[in-house]
Design a protein around this motif. Structure first.
Motif, mmCIF file in Angstrom:
data_model
loop_
_atom_site.group_PDB
_atom_site.id
_atom_site.type_symbol
_atom_site.label_atom_id
_atom_site.label_comp_id
_atom_site.label_asym_id
_atom_site.label_seq_id
_atom_site.Cartn_x
_atom_site.Cartn_y
_atom_site.Cartn_z
ATOM 1 N N SER A 100 0.841 -1.198 0.000
ATOM 2 C CA SER A 100 0.000 0.000 0.000
ATOM 3 C C SER A 100 0.873 1.245 0.000
ATOM 4 C CB SER A 100 -0.916 0.016 1.228
ATOM 5 O OG SER A 100 -1.782 -1.078 1.192
ATOM 6 N N THR A 101 1.853 1.258 0.923
ATOM 7 C CA THR A 101 2.852 2.326 0.965
ATOM 8 C C THR A 101 4.210 1.656 1.140
ATOM 9 O OG1 THR A 101 2.758 2.602 3.358
ATOM 10 C CG2 THR A 101 1.219 3.943 2.063
ATOM 11 N N TYR A 125 1.475 -3.017 4.108
ATOM 12 C CA TYR A 125 1.175 -4.041 3.114
ATOM 13 C C TYR A 125 -0.157 -4.688 3.440
ATOM 14 C CZ TYR A 125 5.985 -3.602 1.668
ATOM 15 O OH TYR A 125 7.168 -3.098 1.207
ATOM 16 N N ASN A 126 -0.863 -5.104 2.406
ATOM 17 C CA ASN A 126 -2.118 -5.822 2.553
ATOM 18 C C ASN A 126 -1.833 -7.290 2.206
ATOM 19 O OD1 ASN A 126 -4.745 -6.502 2.877
ATOM 20 N ND2 ASN A 126 -5.509 -5.412 1.096
ATOM 21 N N CYS A 166 2.104 -3.420 9.065
ATOM 22 C CA CYS A 166 2.926 -2.211 9.030
ATOM 23 C C CYS A 166 4.291 -2.564 9.612
ATOM 24 C CB CYS A 166 2.277 -1.090 9.835
ATOM 25 S SG CYS A 166 3.263 0.424 9.835
ATOM 26 N N VAL A 215 -3.638 -6.289 7.450
ATOM 27 C CA VAL A 215 -2.796 -5.121 7.174
ATOM 28 C C VAL A 215 -1.559 -5.220 8.051
ATOM 29 C CG1 VAL A 215 -2.661 -2.613 7.212
ATOM 30 C CG2 VAL A 215 -4.805 -3.727 6.603
ATOM 31 N N SER A 265 -8.234 -10.719 4.791
ATOM 32 C CA SER A 265 -7.250 -9.683 4.501
ATOM 33 C C SER A 265 -6.660 -9.141 5.805
ATOM 34 C CB SER A 265 -7.915 -8.561 3.716
ATOM 35 O OG SER A 265 -6.961 -7.608 3.348
#
Length: 150
Positions: free
Chosen positions: A7-8, A12-13, A24, A22, A20
């Protein structure tokens, strides 16, 4: 098979069996909660680290590293000697130990009253409707419009 989608730079996903998560890497967190709780990368964080070809050492807590484990065992712990060899100071030896002054009350402990809902505080009550005729204010047992049994 885990699918990792960035994602950034740090977030991440990770999709695993239709669910799902997330991850970091900067904050060392995952939405499953295990990364924060155990302070070692969870399976979702491992998938991200593997995709980015990163070493997991920087994402593990110092508690799990060999240097810390060796420091734990640096100080020797000696077992207690036999009871006959114990040296007890005299001022402690003759102290009288009494039970606590507080006594538990008899019976089952009382429960705290439950907090009322907003609807109860406002005094709103639900209207009962009859399942036979659909009119509010009574139920099926006290319905005057029900079909008569023969």
């Amino acid at each position: 098979m885990k699918q990792v989608v960035p994602s950034t730079e740090y977030i991440y996903n990770v999709t695993d069996d239709g669910r799902s998560f997330v991850v970091c890497l900067k904050n060392k967190t995952c939405s499953c909660g295990r990364f924060q709780y155990e302070e070692i990368p969870c399976e979702h964080a491992w998938a991200v680290l593997k995709r980015k070809s990163l070493v997991a050492d920087g994402y593990c807590s110092d508690l799990y590293k060999p240097k810390t484990v060796l420091k734990i065992y640096e100080i020797p712990i000696y077992p207690l000697p036999d009871v006959a060899e114990w040296v007890i100071p005299e001022y402690i030896m003759y102290d009288e130990v009494r039970p606590p002054k507080f006594k538990r009350p008899q019976g089952r402990p009382k429960n705290k009253p439950r907090s009322k809902t907003k609807r109860e505080l406002l005094g709103l009550k639900g209207k009962h409707t009859c399942s036979t005729c659909g009119v509010a204010g009574h139920n099926r047992r006290s319905c005057r419009n029900r079909p008569q049994e023969v």
